[in-house]
Design a protein around this motif. Structure first.
Motif, mmCIF file in Angstrom:
data_model
loop_
_atom_site.group_PDB
_atom_site.id
_atom_site.type_symbol
_atom_site.label_atom_id
_atom_site.label_comp_id
_atom_site.label_asym_id
_atom_site.label_seq_id
_atom_site.Cartn_x
_atom_site.Cartn_y
_atom_site.Cartn_z
ATOM 1 N N GLY A 196 0.732 -1.445 0.044
ATOM 2 C CA GLY A 196 -0.116 0.090 0.405
ATOM 3 C C GLY A 196 1.031 1.620 0.060
ATOM 4 N N LEU A 197 1.811 1.067 -0.091
ATOM 5 C CA LEU A 197 2.862 2.493 0.070
ATOM 6 C C LEU A 197 3.688 1.969 -1.599
ATOM 7 C CD1 LEU A 197 4.730 2.253 3.395
ATOM 8 C CD2 LEU A 197 3.260 3.069 2.813
ATOM 9 N N ASP A 198 3.088 1.953 -2.327
ATOM 10 C CA ASP A 198 3.743 1.891 -3.359
ATOM 11 C C ASP A 198 4.781 1.836 -3.518
ATOM 12 O OD1 ASP A 198 2.907 2.623 -6.716
ATOM 13 O OD2 ASP A 198 2.984 4.239 -6.533
ATOM 14 N N LEU A 199 6.070 1.520 -3.156
ATOM 15 C CA LEU A 199 7.214 1.400 -3.769
ATOM 16 C C LEU A 199 7.213 0.166 -4.811
ATOM 17 C CD1 LEU A 199 8.805 -0.811 -0.806
ATOM 18 C CD2 LEU A 199 8.509 1.583 -1.437
ATOM 19 N N LEU A 200 8.425 1.071 -5.851
ATOM 20 C CA LEU A 200 8.419 0.768 -7.273
ATOM 21 C C LEU A 200 9.294 -0.990 -7.075
ATOM 22 C CD1 LEU A 200 8.618 1.289 -10.341
ATOM 23 C CD2 LEU A 200 10.329 2.448 -9.901
ATOM 24 N N TRP A 201 10.596 -0.529 -6.178
ATOM 25 C CA TRP A 201 10.842 -2.041 -6.178
ATOM 26 C C TRP A 201 11.971 -2.498 -4.698
ATOM 27 C CZ3 TRP A 201 13.382 0.498 -9.940
ATOM 28 C CH2 TRP A 201 15.117 1.372 -9.361
ATOM 29 N N ILE A 202 12.078 -3.845 -4.658
ATOM 30 C CA ILE A 202 12.944 -3.500 -3.599
ATOM 31 C C ILE A 202 14.418 -4.583 -3.937
ATOM 32 C CG2 ILE A 202 13.005 -5.242 -1.058
ATOM 33 C CD1 ILE A 202 10.115 -5.472 -0.878
ATOM 34 N N GLU A 203 15.351 -3.772 -3.631
ATOM 35 C CA GLU A 203 16.346 -4.271 -4.076
ATOM 36 C C GLU A 203 17.211 -4.968 -2.852
ATOM 37 O OE1 GLU A 203 20.518 -1.663 -6.339
ATOM 38 O OE2 GLU A 203 17.845 -0.822 -6.456
ATOM 39 N N GLU A 204 17.702 -6.199 -3.234
ATOM 40 C CA GLU A 204 18.793 -6.991 -2.676
ATOM 41 C C GLU A 204 18.502 -7.501 -0.929
ATOM 42 O OE1 GLU A 204 22.502 -6.163 -3.433
ATOM 43 O OE2 GLU A 204 22.526 -7.067 -5.143
ATOM 44 N N PRO A 205 17.332 -7.565 -0.495
ATOM 45 C CA PRO A 205 16.699 -7.664 0.448
ATOM 46 C C PRO A 205 17.041 -8.585 1.145
ATOM 47 C CG PRO A 205 14.569 -8.028 -1.045
ATOM 48 C CD PRO A 205 16.052 -8.407 -1.745
ATOM 49 N N VAL A 206 17.416 -9.473 0.736
ATOM 50 C CA VAL A 206 17.693 -10.783 1.115
ATOM 51 C C VAL A 206 19.364 -11.114 1.401
ATOM 52 C CG1 VAL A 206 15.607 -12.307 0.817
ATOM 53 C CG2 VAL A 206 18.082 -12.942 -0.307
ATOM 54 N N HIS A 207 20.456 -12.019 2.865
ATOM 55 C CA HIS A 207 20.648 -12.196 2.888
ATOM 56 C C HIS A 207 21.706 -13.269 1.386
ATOM 57 C CE1 HIS A 207 21.386 -10.985 6.745
ATOM 58 N NE2 HIS A 207 20.343 -12.008 7.412
ATOM 59 N N TRP A 208 23.129 -12.929 1.327
ATOM 60 C CA TRP A 208 23.897 -13.453 -0.009
ATOM 61 C C TRP A 208 23.901 -15.048 -0.040
ATOM 62 C CZ3 TRP A 208 28.479 -16.072 -0.062
ATOM 63 C CH2 TRP A 208 29.076 -15.806 1.258
ATOM 64 N N ASP A 209 23.813 -15.122 1.715
ATOM 65 C CA ASP A 209 24.376 -16.830 1.667
ATOM 66 C C ASP A 209 23.550 -18.169 0.466
ATOM 67 O OD1 ASP A 209 24.491 -14.984 3.767
ATOM 68 O OD2 ASP A 209 25.492 -16.796 4.702
ATOM 69 N N ASN A 210 22.382 -17.723 0.190
ATOM 70 C CA ASN A 210 21.071 -18.001 -0.464
ATOM 71 C C ASN A 210 20.221 -17.307 -0.564
ATOM 72 O OD1 ASN A 210 19.975 -20.740 -1.213
ATOM 73 N ND2 ASN A 210 18.510 -20.741 0.410
ATOM 74 N N ASP A 211 21.128 -16.743 -1.697
ATOM 75 C CA ASP A 211 19.949 -14.937 -2.188
ATOM 76 C C ASP A 211 18.836 -16.166 -3.617
ATOM 77 O OD1 ASP A 211 22.093 -15.660 -3.775
ATOM 78 O OD2 ASP A 211 22.313 -13.523 -4.143
ATOM 79 N N VAL A 212 19.338 -16.807 -4.151
ATOM 80 C CA VAL A 212 18.741 -17.151 -5.344
ATOM 81 C C VAL A 212 17.856 -17.911 -4.738
ATOM 82 C CG1 VAL A 212 18.674 -18.642 -7.416
ATOM 83 C CG2 VAL A 212 20.304 -17.295 -6.712
ATOM 84 N N LYS A 213 17.259 -18.807 -3.790
ATOM 85 C CA LYS A 213 15.713 -19.163 -3.647
ATOM 86 C C LYS A 213 15.654 -18.741 -2.257
ATOM 87 C CE LYS A 213 15.013 -23.369 -0.510
ATOM 88 N NZ LYS A 213 15.121 -24.597 -0.226
ATOM 89 N N ASP A 214 16.083 -17.295 -1.682
ATOM 90 C CA ASP A 214 15.319 -16.844 -1.095
ATOM 91 C C ASP A 214 14.161 -15.929 -1.361
ATOM 92 O OD1 ASP A 214 15.722 -18.460 1.316
ATOM 93 O OD2 ASP A 214 17.259 -17.380 2.143
ATOM 94 N N LEU A 215 15.387 -14.856 -2.452
ATOM 95 C CA LEU A 215 14.570 -14.576 -3.622
ATOM 96 C C LEU A 215 13.293 -14.820 -4.389
ATOM 97 C CD1 LEU A 215 18.204 -12.218 -5.203
ATOM 98 C CD2 LEU A 215 15.799 -11.323 -3.087
ATOM 99 N N SER A 216 13.922 -16.052 -4.343
ATOM 100 C CA SER A 216 12.118 -16.628 -5.152
ATOM 101 C C SER A 216 11.497 -17.182 -4.517
ATOM 102 C CB SER A 216 12.939 -17.829 -5.859
ATOM 103 O OG SER A 216 11.697 -18.888 -6.612
ATOM 104 N N LEU A 217 11.511 -17.480 -3.353
ATOM 105 C CA LEU A 217 10.366 -17.326 -2.286
ATOM 106 C C LEU A 217 9.662 -16.213 -1.453
ATOM 107 C CD1 LEU A 217 12.140 -19.893 -0.326
ATOM 108 C CD2 LEU A 217 10.037 -20.779 -1.454
ATOM 109 N N LEU A 218 10.844 -15.258 -1.433
ATOM 110 C CA LEU A 218 10.138 -13.717 -1.164
ATOM 111 C C LEU A 218 9.304 -13.452 -2.818
ATOM 112 C CD1 LEU A 218 9.768 -11.679 0.408
ATOM 113 C CD2 LEU A 218 12.373 -10.310 -0.689
ATOM 114 N N ARG A 219 9.713 -13.507 -4.012
ATOM 115 C CA ARG A 219 8.594 -12.736 -5.140
ATOM 116 C C ARG A 219 7.650 -13.734 -5.082
ATOM 117 N NH1 ARG A 219 9.705 -14.188 -10.638
ATOM 118 N NH2 ARG A 219 8.602 -12.200 -12.345
#
Length: 358
Positions: A217-240
């Motif tokens: 509801g705050l109209d964010l255009l994007w969230i950039e690099e939110p998760v730790h790098w250790d497992n970012d590919v999987k965690d970004l996918s889950l977040l998305r």
């Protein structure tokens, strides 16, 4: 056309104050400048600003090693030159960041020479796709005793500077505190103010989900690099999968293959491979094309002297991301397109090459 001379030099300027992100501090603006001349009198110039404090070693590699590859070559052969330089980045015992940055500067320099030799801007050489791109300031850095009122004033100052929006630094406080900061920026900037956030890999998946849920509801255009790098590919996918706010990443990748992994895993909506980290514009353009083919947007963080051209040559490009002049004193001096900004936009110009003033 043949390259006659190549020279690189590092510069470091102390900043008026410290700029603190979620897990890092900048006290100086550090750059490596690269110059070249050709037998047709064409002069090339470019620079990169995020050199990890390795500027002396980057300059030395260009001057002592890469110059031997570049001199005598036609810069039109940019991809062949890129391939000839690449082996320097394959020494597993060296710091790859040095070779990748040196390769990037050499590549960017060739693109500048190539465009200037044809009497064109890089935008025209690549093919103009947009007449303008909004200006977004990477800002909202942390500072001791910095209040929410100070943050609101910062937003107003960015608007006065000629910015259409802000990429707010988050991840340095609690999630709840950062959500409050987002709310303050949204209120101060208004509903038409472009707002994205960048956590610089500061959060766990759970913290990222909490932040995303509380920012609905705050109209964010994007969230950039939110998760730790250790497992970012999987965690970004889950977040998305669990938020409607677009996810931006790719800056920490150094290869096109890394971008492919993010895309194949469904981890990103916006790709922002950094040309300085990945060896230049040549791989960046390939990543942009890969993003386009997969229906994704592209961004370019940290090097506005390049994105002022790249975003106009990309129909799926986002904003031109700049820093406040206090954070980046080089950009306003060397990027003439910024001086010609209007209504919060970078627009096409008649400048040659990258349009970077030497």
């Amino acid at each position: 056309m043949k390259i006659l001379t190549v020279h690189a030099e590092e510069f470091s300027i102390p900043l008026p104050r410290s700029f603190n992100g979620s897990n890092y501090t900048y006290t100086h603006k550090k750059c490596v400048f690269a110059r070249a001349t050709t037998n047709q009198g064409v002069e090339g110039f470019c620079y990169l600003g995020d050199d990890f404090g390795l500027g002396q070693k980057i300059s030395k590699m260009i001057n002592e090693d890469f110059s031997k590859i570049l001199i005598g070559r036609n810069p039109d052969q940019v991809e062949e030159i890129w391939e000839d330089i690449r082996p320097f980045a394959r020494d597993i015992l060296s710091d790859r960041r040095i070779a990748l940055h040196a390769q990037a500067l050499s590549d960017i320099l060739c693109w500048d020479l190539r465009a200037k030799a044809e009497g064109k801007s890089v935008v025209d050489l690549l093919g103009q796709k947009r007449s303008s791109a909004s200006i977004m300031a990477i800002s909202g850095y942390y500072r001791l005793q910095k209040t929410l009122a100070d943050l609101a004033q910062e937003v107003r100052e960015l608007v006065e500077l000629g910015c259409s929006g802000m990429k707010l630094k988050v991840g340095g406080l609690t999630v709840d505190q950062d959500v409050e900061r987002v709310k303050v920026v949204r209120k101060s900037g208004g509903e038409n103010f472009i707002l994205a956030v960048d956590a610089n890999q500061a959060w766990s998946l759970e913290e990222s989900l909490k932040f995303a849920n509380e920012c609905q509801g705050l109209d964010l255009l994007w969230i950039e690099e939110p998760v730790h790098w250790d497992n970012d590919v999987k965690d970004l996918s889950l977040l998305r999968q669990r938020t409607k706010i677009p996810i931006c990443a790719g800056q920490s990748e150094v290869t096109l293959a890394g971008i492919s992994r993010l895309i194949d895993a469904g981890s990103i909506d916006i790709c922002n491979l950094h040309p300085g980290y990945a060896g230049g514009i040549t791989p960046w353009l390939k990543s942009a094309d890969l993003a386009r083919k997969n229906g994704l947007k592209i961004a370019n963080t940290g090097e506005p002297q390049l994105s002022a051209s790249l975003m106009l040559a990309s129909e799926h490009g986002m904003s031109v991301e700049i820093y406040h002049p206090d954070r980046d004193p080089f950009f306003p001096k060397h990027c003439l397109a910024f001086k010609q900004r209007s209504e919060g936009q970078i627009k096409t110009t008649s400048l040659l090459g990258w349009g970077i003033k030497a």
